[in-house]
Design a protein around this motif. Structure first.
Motif, PDB file in Angstrom:
ATOM      1  N   ASP A  26       0.820  -0.996   0.023  1.00  0.00           N
ATOM      2  CA  ASP A  26       0.054   0.002  -0.024  1.00  0.00           C
ATOM      3  C   ASP A  26       0.925   1.250   0.068  1.00  0.00           C
ATOM      4  O   ASP A  26       1.300   1.670   1.078  1.00  0.00           O
ATOM      5  CB  ASP A  26      -0.894  -0.017   1.344  1.00  0.00           C
ATOM      6  N   ARG A  27       1.143   1.717  -1.208  1.00  0.00           N
ATOM      7  CA  ARG A  27       2.177   2.768  -1.370  1.00  0.00           C
ATOM      8  C   ARG A  27       1.575   4.209  -0.651  1.00  0.00           C
ATOM      9  O   ARG A  27       2.572   5.258  -0.483  1.00  0.00           O
ATOM     10  CB  ARG A  27       2.418   3.208  -2.836  1.00  0.00           C
ATOM     11  N   ALA A  75       8.014   4.695   8.134  1.00  0.00           N
ATOM     12  CA  ALA A  75       8.319   4.844   6.703  1.00  0.00           C
ATOM     13  C   ALA A  75       7.232   5.204   6.003  1.00  0.00           C
ATOM     14  O   ALA A  75       5.938   4.684   6.355  1.00  0.00           O
ATOM     15  CB  ALA A  75       8.963   3.342   6.363  1.00  0.00           C
ATOM     16  N   CYS A  76       7.283   5.888   5.066  1.00  0.00           N
ATOM     17  CA  CYS A  76       6.133   6.184   3.965  1.00  0.00           C
ATOM     18  C   CYS A  76       6.463   6.914   2.596  1.00  0.00           C
ATOM     19  O   CYS A  76       7.909   6.709   2.452  1.00  0.00           O
ATOM     20  CB  CYS A  76       5.449   7.252   4.759  1.00  0.00           C
ATOM     21  N   SER A  77       5.858   7.059   1.754  1.00  0.00           N
ATOM     22  CA  SER A  77       6.020   7.508   0.564  1.00  0.00           C
ATOM     23  C   SER A  77       6.446   9.035   0.745  1.00  0.00           C
ATOM     24  O   SER A  77       5.849   9.777   1.484  1.00  0.00           O
ATOM     25  CB  SER A  77       4.751   7.526  -0.439  1.00  0.00           C
ATOM     26  N   ARG A  78       7.675   9.305   0.104  1.00  0.00           N
ATOM     27  CA  ARG A  78       8.065  10.718   0.020  1.00  0.00           C
ATOM     28  C   ARG A  78       7.020  11.587  -0.534  1.00  0.00           C
ATOM     29  O   ARG A  78       6.744  12.499   0.124  1.00  0.00           O
ATOM     30  CB  ARG A  78       9.316  10.607  -0.592  1.00  0.00           C
ATOM     31  N   ASP A  79       6.425  11.203  -1.707  1.00  0.00           N
ATOM     32  CA  ASP A  79       5.502  12.119  -2.084  1.00  0.00           C
ATOM     33  C   ASP A  79       4.182  12.492  -1.134  1.00  0.00           C
ATOM     34  O   ASP A  79       3.912  13.626  -1.347  1.00  0.00           O
ATOM     35  CB  ASP A  79       5.179  11.617  -3.573  1.00  0.00           C
ATOM     36  N   ASP A  83       3.202  15.930   0.344  1.00  0.00           N
ATOM     37  CA  ASP A  83       1.892  16.269   0.027  1.00  0.00           C
ATOM     38  C   ASP A  83       1.076  16.475   1.403  1.00  0.00           C
ATOM     39  O   ASP A  83       0.409  17.753   1.232  1.00  0.00           O
ATOM     40  CB  ASP A  83       1.174  15.373  -0.504  1.00  0.00           C
ATOM     41  N   LEU A  84       1.445  16.041   2.334  1.00  0.00           N
ATOM     42  CA  LEU A  84       0.642  16.292   3.616  1.00  0.00           C
ATOM     43  C   LEU A  84       1.616  17.295   4.433  1.00  0.00           C
ATOM     44  O   LEU A  84       0.958  17.698   5.535  1.00  0.00           O
ATOM     45  CB  LEU A  84       0.501  14.909   4.433  1.00  0.00           C
TER      46      LEU A  84
END
Length: 217
Positions: A26-27, A75-79, A83-84
């Protein structure tokens, strides 16, 4: 992917690949891992980790209902992170900015996923004084978080009730941890320190607003 840990944490060898595997499913998710206290002989350090473990259990990390993850294993998506708006740098101390990020993540409709197999070992030595200061800062962070939520029109966090605190104070005994009674006493002290930090910051902000108020004739 971007991943976060602290300078007093040592990730296990497969930490990054485990986080990446969880994120690949789940990106848009925010992924949180498991943290293990390395300082077993430090009662304050162990109790600090016990509190985090209780919160993960109470809020249902494994069930996917955890509202945030600690930033020392994240960890997470950089984008999506950018965006948040990333971490809010207006927090007065390093406390509750991870709660704020997690809650904004959830408010955006994205998932928070617990990956307990992604482990870091935490070596944060705490004296009793440091322990109290840490939780005082958590209280200040909680007050600032509540103010931010009110400004963006988010639903206010409810008072957890006495059942929450009863479960917290008995958690070390129910988990049959070492020095369970001492940990329970320290957990009680942590909540007093948190309340102190929360309300002293609230009174300070109120006093500052009163000095800025101008009474017109």
């Amino acid at each position: 992917m971007i991943a976060f840990t602290d300078d007093d944490c040592r990730p296990e060898p497969q930490w990054l690949s485990t986080l990446d595997a969880a994120l690949s499913r789940d990106r848009d998710a925010l992924i949180g891992g498991e943290t293990i206290n390395r300082l077993q002989d430090s009662i304050c350090s162990q109790t600090s980790q016990t509190l985090v473990s209780f919160l993960y259990s109470y809020y249902g990390a494994t069930a996917g209902t955890m509202p945030y993850f600690a930033s020392n294993n994240l960890a997470c998506s950089r984008d999506v992170f950018l965006d948040l708006g990333g971490f809010d740098e207006t927090f007065p101390n390093a406390a509750a900015e991870d709660r704020d990020l997690g809650m904004r993540w959830g408010e955006s409709g994205r998932a928070l996923v617990f990956a307990p197999e992604a482990r870091v070992h935490h070596a944060h030595h705490l004296t009793l004084l440091n322990f109290c200061r840490q939780h005082r800062n958590y209280g200040r962070g909680a007050r600032h978080l509540h103010q931010l939520m009110a400004r963006r029109g988010a639903e206010a966090l409810p008072f957890e009730g006495f059942g929450f605190y009863g479960k917290l104070l008995t958690y070390p005994m129910r988990q049959r941890q070492r020095h369970a009674l001492r940990q329970s006493a320290l957990l009680f002290l942590s909540q007093l320190a948190t309340a102190y930090g929360y309300y002293t910051l609230a009174f300070r902000n109120r006093a500052w607003r009163d000095t800025k108020r101008v009474d017109l004739p």
